[in-house]
Write a protein that holds these residues in place. Sequence first.
Motif, PDB file in Angstrom:
ATOM      1  N   ILE A  18      -2.352  -0.907  -6.436  1.00  0.00           N
ATOM      2  CA  ILE A  18      -2.115  -1.194  -5.025  1.00  0.00           C
ATOM      3  C   ILE A  18      -2.689  -0.013  -4.249  1.00  0.00           C
ATOM      4  N   MET A  19      -3.801  -0.233  -3.606  1.00  0.00           N
ATOM      5  CA  MET A  19      -4.557   0.856  -2.966  1.00  0.00           C
ATOM      6  C   MET A  19      -4.023   1.080  -1.553  1.00  0.00           C
ATOM      7  N   ASP A  20      -3.073   1.992  -1.441  1.00  0.00           N
ATOM      8  CA  ASP A  20      -2.385   2.200  -0.171  1.00  0.00           C
ATOM      9  C   ASP A  20      -2.716   3.586   0.381  1.00  0.00           C
ATOM     10  N   GLY A  21      -2.823   3.700   1.700  1.00  0.00           N
ATOM     11  CA  GLY A  21      -2.922   5.008   2.330  1.00  0.00           C
ATOM     12  C   GLY A  21      -4.210   5.299   3.069  1.00  0.00           C
ATOM     13  N   ASN A  22      -5.079   4.309   3.229  1.00  0.00           N
ATOM     14  CA  ASN A  22      -6.312   4.570   3.984  1.00  0.00           C
ATOM     15  C   ASN A  22      -6.020   5.016   5.410  1.00  0.00           C
ATOM     16  N   LEU A  80      -7.597  -4.697  -8.459  1.00  0.00           N
ATOM     17  CA  LEU A  80      -7.396  -3.926  -7.235  1.00  0.00           C
ATOM     18  C   LEU A  80      -6.894  -4.845  -6.123  1.00  0.00           C
ATOM     19  N   TYR A  81      -5.787  -4.448  -5.505  1.00  0.00           N
ATOM     20  CA  TYR A  81      -5.220  -5.200  -4.385  1.00  0.00           C
ATOM     21  C   TYR A  81      -6.021  -4.811  -3.150  1.00  0.00           C
ATOM     22  N   ALA A  82      -7.099  -5.534  -2.921  1.00  0.00           N
ATOM     23  CA  ALA A  82      -8.060  -5.159  -1.892  1.00  0.00           C
ATOM     24  C   ALA A  82      -7.709  -5.699  -0.508  1.00  0.00           C
ATOM     25  N   PHE A  83      -7.062  -6.869  -0.470  1.00  0.00           N
ATOM     26  CA  PHE A  83      -6.733  -7.481   0.824  1.00  0.00           C
ATOM     27  C   PHE A  83      -5.593  -8.449   0.567  1.00  0.00           C
ATOM     28  N   ASP A  87      -0.656  -4.020 -17.865  1.00  0.00           N
ATOM     29  CA  ASP A  87       0.198  -3.105 -18.613  1.00  0.00           C
ATOM     30  C   ASP A  87       0.743  -2.014 -17.694  1.00  0.00           C
ATOM     31  N   LEU A  88      -0.048  -1.667 -16.696  1.00  0.00           N
ATOM     32  CA  LEU A  88       0.266  -0.546 -15.808  1.00  0.00           C
ATOM     33  C   LEU A  88      -0.066  -0.931 -14.376  1.00  0.00           C
ATOM     34  N   VAL A  89       0.907  -0.795 -13.476  1.00  0.00           N
ATOM     35  CA  VAL A  89       0.693  -1.026 -12.046  1.00  0.00           C
ATOM     36  C   VAL A  89       0.887   0.305 -11.330  1.00  0.00           C
ATOM     37  N   VAL A  90      -0.107   0.712 -10.573  1.00  0.00           N
ATOM     38  CA  VAL A  90      -0.095   1.988  -9.853  1.00  0.00           C
ATOM     39  C   VAL A  90      -0.108   1.706  -8.356  1.00  0.00           C
ATOM     40  N   ARG A  91       0.715   2.442  -7.614  1.00  0.00           N
ATOM     41  CA  ARG A  91       0.630   2.392  -6.157  1.00  0.00           C
ATOM     42  C   ARG A  91       0.478   3.799  -5.623  1.00  0.00           C
ATOM     43  N   THR A  92      -0.438   3.961  -4.699  1.00  0.00           N
ATOM     44  CA  THR A  92      -0.690   5.266  -4.099  1.00  0.00           C
ATOM     45  C   THR A  92       0.026   5.404  -2.757  1.00  0.00           C
ATOM     46  N   SER A  93       0.037   6.626  -2.237  1.00  0.00           N
ATOM     47  CA  SER A  93       0.462   6.957  -0.884  1.00  0.00           C
ATOM     48  C   SER A  93       1.959   6.937  -0.642  1.00  0.00           C
ATOM     49  N   GLY A  94       2.756   7.058  -1.704  1.00  0.00           N
ATOM     50  CA  GLY A  94       4.165   7.344  -1.516  1.00  0.00           C
ATOM     51  C   GLY A  94       5.117   6.188  -1.397  1.00  0.00           C
ATOM     52  N   PHE A 128       4.181   5.380  -9.228  1.00  0.00           N
ATOM     53  CA  PHE A 128       3.989   5.553  -7.786  1.00  0.00           C
ATOM     54  C   PHE A 128       3.559   6.983  -7.513  1.00  0.00           C
ATOM     55  N   LEU A 129       2.430   7.123  -6.826  1.00  0.00           N
ATOM     56  CA  LEU A 129       1.877   8.442  -6.509  1.00  0.00           C
ATOM     57  C   LEU A 129       1.957   8.704  -5.016  1.00  0.00           C
ATOM     58  N   ASP A 130       2.152   9.962  -4.633  1.00  0.00           N
ATOM     59  CA  ASP A 130       2.127  10.339  -3.223  1.00  0.00           C
ATOM     60  C   ASP A 130       0.709  10.401  -2.671  1.00  0.00           C
ATOM     61  N   THR A 131      -0.273  10.528  -3.531  1.00  0.00           N
ATOM     62  CA  THR A 131      -1.673  10.677  -3.124  1.00  0.00           C
ATOM     63  C   THR A 131      -2.163   9.458  -2.344  1.00  0.00           C
TER      64      THR A 131
END
Length: 253
Positions: A29-33, A72-75, A195-202, A221-224
């Motif tokens: 989940i590409m968050d934080g733009n 990638l969760y693009a939209f 297998d792995l779901v990543v979300r950025t931006s906190g 979940f990453l703060d980046t």
Amino acid sequence: MTKEDDQVLSGSDHPVAGAACLPEHVAIIMDGNGRWANMRGLPLLAGHRAGAEAVQRTVTVAIKRGVKWLTLYAFSSENWRRTPGEVADLTGLLRFYLRHKVAELSREGVRLRIIGDLTRFPPDIQEEARRAEQVTMGNDRLVLVLALSYGGRADIVQAAARMAQAVARGDIAADEIDESLFASALLTAGMPDPDLVVRTSGESRLSNFLLWQSAYAELVFLDTPWPDFDEAHFDTVLEIYSRRERRFGARPA
């Protein structure tokens, strides 16, 4: 995240997980733009452009590490609620990358697959998306799945409708429907579950992303913010994944 995960993230090095514990399918989940742009006093479009560059870096490192599926969760389906200007910026970037970057992806052995409701996009983007899927169909180094105008709940609803229609036609009996058959009606049919779901931006939520498919995924979940996501961050989440004990509902031995 667990305390152990925090220690991995705060370390000075970023070890790469071994092949034996490498996730086959990573979903992000590409968050934080927007946050990234705001922190730098830049227009929102600059954040989206930096996010697109992060996509290219991530695809490259996924190939290097041997990941076979990258979604990638693009939209999201909810992104249509954003201002007309931001929607235009996002669709414009999508149009550019579909027209000008697909050949490069294909040379790298990447197959492109798209899930979601493409009918909400302009006809030229729909055409470019289908063309991109077609020209990369024979590649098998990495399957890059773009979730475009995608919503997990809508995916489940359309699958349930397809099952109901099949029962009404007499193609199947209602008591024949099991998890495997239901999954074959989802937009992700034929794909392994992540297998792995990543979300950025906190943020620490799935936001309607692959709800059925992520039932047993490991979550990180990453703060980046997404535009800053790079090879070191990718290696970090792979290392976190390698430390997890996947039980799929069973008790530990």
